[in-house]
Structures are given as structure tokens and as C-alpha cells.
Design a protein around this motif. Structure first.
Motif, PDB file in Angstrom:
ATOM      1  N   UNK A 112      -8.820  23.053  16.153  1.00 11.17           N
ATOM      2  CA  UNK A 112      -8.598  21.594  16.145  1.00 11.17           C
ATOM      3  C   UNK A 112      -9.872  20.793  15.901  1.00 11.17           C
ATOM      4  N   UNK A 113     -10.992  21.218  16.489  1.00 11.46           N
ATOM      5  CA  UNK A 113     -12.253  20.502  16.283  1.00 11.46           C
ATOM      6  C   UNK A 113     -12.740  20.648  14.846  1.00 11.46           C
ATOM      7  N   UNK A 114     -12.606  21.841  14.289  1.00 12.77           N
ATOM      8  CA  UNK A 114     -13.034  22.051  12.905  1.00 12.77           C
ATOM      9  C   UNK A 114     -12.162  21.255  11.932  1.00 12.77           C
ATOM     10  N   UNK A 115     -10.888  21.138  12.232  1.00 13.10           N
ATOM     11  CA  UNK A 115     -10.003  20.370  11.348  1.00 13.10           C
ATOM     12  C   UNK A 115     -10.343  18.887  11.363  1.00 13.10           C
ATOM     13  N   UNK A 166     -19.231  21.250   8.867  1.00 15.96           N
ATOM     14  CA  UNK A 166     -20.355  22.134   9.192  1.00 15.96           C
ATOM     15  C   UNK A 166     -21.143  21.612  10.385  1.00 15.96           C
ATOM     16  N   UNK A 167     -21.284  20.289  10.468  1.00 15.05           N
ATOM     17  CA  UNK A 167     -21.963  19.696  11.621  1.00 15.05           C
ATOM     18  C   UNK A 167     -21.191  20.002  12.906  1.00 15.05           C
ATOM     19  N   UNK A 168     -19.884  19.909  12.843  1.00 15.46           N
ATOM     20  CA  UNK A 168     -19.056  20.241  14.006  1.00 15.46           C
ATOM     21  C   UNK A 168     -19.248  21.703  14.395  1.00 15.46           C
ATOM     22  N   UNK A 169     -19.292  22.591  13.406  1.00 24.47           N
ATOM     23  CA  UNK A 169     -19.482  24.009  13.689  1.00 24.47           C
ATOM     24  C   UNK A 169     -20.839  24.263  14.347  1.00 24.47           C
ATOM     25  N   UNK A 170     -21.874  23.568  13.889  1.00 24.50           N
ATOM     26  CA  UNK A 170     -23.198  23.717  14.497  1.00 24.50           C
ATOM     27  C   UNK A 170     -23.200  23.238  15.937  1.00 24.50           C
TER      28      UNK A 170
END
Length: 231
Positions: A21-24, A181-185
Motif C-alpha cells: 500500500x505504501x509503495x502504491x 523510490x523515495x518511499x522505498x528508501x
């Protein structure tokens, strides 16, 4: 060892599902930046191409200089200029996402302008002569004859830049845009687990670029090679 590996894989899958959900949410920002950045690039690129093709050097030369300047300077510098320098020098302040969209659009408008110009020049001279014989204005010639014939020729090249914009959106994280990508980091910083979120981002980008490339090919096949008929 086998049971330990199985437990790790199970744990990774659970972790992967929990962060989807956060990545989406980040992917939504990536898609928004891509769409609006590409729309700016296509529109401004066409304006640049028409201006550079103008017979008056007072128009074509300055526009040509602007195009070369934008193409030959890094996107990151343009991004910092719009987000940091522009507010202090002119008082114009843009939110991070809007600044990123504008930077992407301006950067790729320079590339798109050359694609448009090549497409316009590929239209046979006989079409221009026919337009003069019909006493059409320059605007009517471009609108009704030249641009409709140029569009099918430039779709593949524009599609390549669409994919490039998608892959360049992670640079917007430099001004704190919460793209995927920022969320993934951020997830990796908080959990100390980077492999799963970064791998998932790579998969999401692959899916997005494949969909975009397929959409471009679909449009390319649907458009007649002779040009779009204008009523």
C-alpha cells in the motif's frame, strides 16, 4: 539451513505484502509526475519546434539556443534551480511535486522539439506547395496538412521519451517528492531491510514501462502511416 531459508522467504513475502500500500501511494505520485511532465514536454516541444522552424532568425536562433541550453544541462541542476533558486530570485515558489513536473517537462521538451522538427521536415515539399496553391495560411498549413502527417512518424520517438521520463522520476526525490523510490528508501531506513522494497520498486517500474511501451505501440498501429485525416 533449508528450514531457515524457508522461514526467511516467508518473512520476506509477509513484509512485501505489508508495504505494497505504501509503495502504491508512491507509484501514484510517479505516474502523476510522468503524465503531466510528458504533457508539458509534448506541448512545449511543439512550440519550440515551430519557433525554431520559423524563417525569421530573430526567432529561430534564440529558440535554438534555449533548446541546446536545456538539453546540455543536467536535469538535477534544472530541478534545483526551479525549486530553490527561482523562489529566492523571483519570489515564485512552487510545491515540490509541481516543481518536479515542470523540470521534467522543460527538460524533455527540448528533446521532443527535435523529434517534432524531424517529423515536420519529413513531410514532402509538395505538401507545402499544394498548401500555397490553395492559398492557405502558415497556421492552416501546419494545422491541417503538415502536423497531421508528421504525427505518425514521431510516435515511436515520443514513446521512447515517455519511458525515459518514467525512469527519471526518482530524481525528484532530491527535492523530497514522495515518489515510489523515495518511499522505498524510507521503508528501508525504518526497517533496515532494503532488498525487498527496492526489488519491488524495480518490478513496479518494469511493469509501468512495459505498459507505456505497449500503449505507444498500440497507438502507432492505429494511426495511418499517411497521416491523420483532418476534417
Amino acid at each position: 539451513m533449508l528450514f531457515g531459508m524457508s522461514w526467511d522467504l516467508t518473512n520476506d513475502w509477509t513484509f512485501a505484502w505489508s508495504i505494497i500500500p505504501m509503495l502504491l501511494i508512491g507509484m501514484k505520485i510517479t505516474i502523476i509526475a510522468t503524465i503531466f511532465g510528458f504533457l508539458i514536454a509534448m506541448t512545449l516541444g511543439l512550440v519550440f519546434a515551430l519557433a525554431r522552424s520559423a524563417p525569421t532568425r530573430f526567432i529561430s536562433w534564440p529558440v535554438g539556443f534555449v533548446i541546446e541550453f536545456v538539453r546540455d544541462t543536467p536535469l538535477l541542476i534544472q530541478l534545483f534551480f526551479i525549486f530553490y533558486v527561482l523562489p529566492s530570485s523571483t519570489g515564485i515558489t512552487l510545491p515540490a511535486l509541481e516543481a518536479g513536473i515542470l523540470a521534467l517537462g522543460v527538460q524533455y521538451s527540448a528533446y521532443c522539439s527535435e523529434v517534432y522538427r524531424a517529423g515536420l521536415q519529413a513531410v514532402p515539399n509538395g505538401q507545402w506547395e499544394a498548401a500555397r496553391a490553395l492559398n492557405l495560411s502558415t497556421w492552416q498549413t501546419y494545422r491541417d496538412i503538415v502536423i497531421p502527417q508528421a504525427i505518425p512518424r514521431i510516435i515511436p520517438a515520443l514513446g521512447n521519451y515517455l519511458v525515459s521520463i518514467i525512469k527519471d522520476t526518482p530524481i525528484l526525490s532530491a527535492i523530497t517528492v514522495m515518489e515510489v523510490l523515495h518511499v522505498a528508501n524510507i521503508i528501508g531506513d525504518r526497517t533496515y531491510r532494503y532488498m525487498v522494497p527496492i526489488t519491488m520498486v524495480g518490478i513496479l517500474f518494469l511493469i509501468l514501462t512495459l505498459i507505456s511501451a505497449g500503449f505507444v505501440k498500440f497507438i502507432e498501429k492505429r494511426l495511418p502511416r499517411a497521416g491523420i485525416a483532418v476534417k
